[in-house]
Design an enzyme around this catalytic site. Structure first.
Site, PDB file in Angstrom:
ATOM      1  N   HIS A   1      47.177 -92.317 -16.697  1.00 48.00           N
ATOM      2  CA  HIS A   1      48.668 -90.630 -15.625  1.00 48.00           C
ATOM      3  C   HIS A   1      49.700 -91.133 -15.704  1.00 48.00           C
ATOM      4  O   HIS A   1      50.510 -92.801 -15.849  1.00 48.00           O
ATOM      5  CB  HIS A   1      48.237 -91.092 -13.990  1.00 48.00           C
ATOM      6  CG  HIS A   1      48.120 -92.556 -13.390  1.00 48.00           C
ATOM      7  ND1 HIS A   1      49.571 -92.845 -13.040  1.00 48.00           N
ATOM      8  CD2 HIS A   1      47.149 -93.543 -13.078  1.00 48.00           C
ATOM      9  CE1 HIS A   1      49.239 -94.073 -13.074  1.00 48.00           C
ATOM     10  NE2 HIS A   1      47.691 -94.450 -12.536  1.00 48.00           N
ATOM     11  N   ASP A   2      51.018 -90.517 -15.736  1.00 50.65           N
ATOM     12  CA  ASP A   2      52.477 -90.837 -16.071  1.00 50.65           C
ATOM     13  C   ASP A   2      53.034 -91.253 -17.530  1.00 50.65           C
ATOM     14  O   ASP A   2      54.087 -92.125 -17.616  1.00 50.65           O
ATOM     15  CB  ASP A   2      52.569 -91.352 -14.829  1.00 50.65           C
ATOM     16  CG  ASP A   2      52.312 -90.376 -13.591  1.00 50.65           C
ATOM     17  OD1 ASP A   2      52.704 -89.526 -13.259  1.00 50.65           O
ATOM     18  OD2 ASP A   2      51.823 -91.220 -12.809  1.00 50.65           O
TER      19      ASP A   2
ATOM     20  N   GLY B   1      48.001 -96.380 -16.967  1.00 54.96           N
ATOM     21  CA  GLY B   1      49.599 -95.788 -16.424  1.00 54.96           C
ATOM     22  C   GLY B   1      50.132 -95.710 -16.796  1.00 54.96           C
ATOM     23  O   GLY B   1      51.102 -97.308 -17.141  1.00 54.96           O
TER      24      GLY B   1
END
Length: 271
Positions: free
Chosen positions: A127-128, A145
């Site tokens: 994520h991200d 992340g």
């Protein structure tokens, strides 16, 4: 209702949920699953058993191989089901078992991959993460992340990158390396813990950087990491000397930028 271009070819045993947007000349193989908020741009190919879910956009002419899961919910402990996105650029290849997660609201809400990237089997983008163009993740590479990877980086098989780490343009990460700290542009990092062993001269040469410029960057590298002060202090001290060398200035700007991680060095893995 889905929006499906007339030239798209969808196997009768694939599932394309209502709401998906399917572009021209898209090919979707058997046993694929395309979620209701997915957009597949023109020329995308999904081979058998590929899954694309979430609020996800796959760029033109990208290919997704069997058992890849693209656009899954983040594995963050703070995941609460909020809206977040994954955007993958054009001409990307995601081989068998690749996983890419959508972003989190706390991390900006988006995971983004640039154009012409290659993700080999079982590599993972968490994520991200923000990835540039022309990047290679070899087999079993793991990005935690919030990692940022700039253009033309190569990550060799089995390496792992700590969350919030930055990897500069044209860097090379060796196989099974543990990347716990930021890696400068053009840097070459190996080992566990990862040690900055020097410059990615092969990559610089392939990028068309002249030999005389490579020598300048080497000299600056020694001044930064072998000087008496800290790497950041040394980098700031030599800026005026290299104003005519964009590659060195790029390294100095990278070092000067704010970061959540320390800086990889040739010594203890950080500086």
């Amino acid at each position: 209702m889905s929006t499906i271009a007339a030239t798209a070819v969808i196997h009768p045993m694939a599932v394309v949920e209502a709401g998906a947007v399917i572009g021209e000349n898209v090919r979707i193989g058997p046993f694929c699953h395309v979620g209701p908020r997915v957009t597949l741009k023109d020329g995308v190919e999904l081979m058998s058993n590929a899954v694309v879910s979430g609020l996800t956009e796959i760029g033109p002419n990208s290919r997704i191989f069997p058992m890849a899961v693209i656009g899954g919910v983040s594995q963050s402990l703070h995941e609460a089901g909020e809206d977040s996105r994954l955007i993958v650029g054009a001409n990307c290849t995601m081989r068998e078992g690749v996983t890419m997660n959508c972003g989190t609201v706390g991390g900006g809400g988006i995971t983004r991959v640039g154009d012409n990237c290659l993700f080999l089997a079982n590599s993972h983008v968490a994520h991200d993460c923000i990835l540039g163009n022309n990047i290679i993740l070899s087999n079993n590479v793991m990005l935690a992340g919030h990692v940022r990877v700039e253009d033309y980086v190569i990550l060799s098989g089995g390496c792992a990158v700590h969350q919030f780490t930055r990897i500069g343009r044209n860097a090379f990460i060796g196989g099974l390396a543990a990347v716990s700290y930021d890696v400068i542009p053009y840097g070459m990092l190996n080992g566990n813990p990862g040690i900055l062993g020097g410059l990615n001269v092969v990559g610089m040469t392939r990028a068309g950087i002249e030999r005389s410029v490579i020598h300048q960057v080497r000299r600056a590298f020694k001044q930064i990491f072998e000087g008496e002060g800290s790497a950041r202090a040394n980098a700031a001290a030599i800026r005026e000397e290299y104003l005519d060398c964009p590659q060195v200035i790029e390294i100095l700007d990278f070092i000067a930028a704010e970061s959540d991680r320390a800086l990889s060095s040739p010594h203890r893995g950080k500086n």
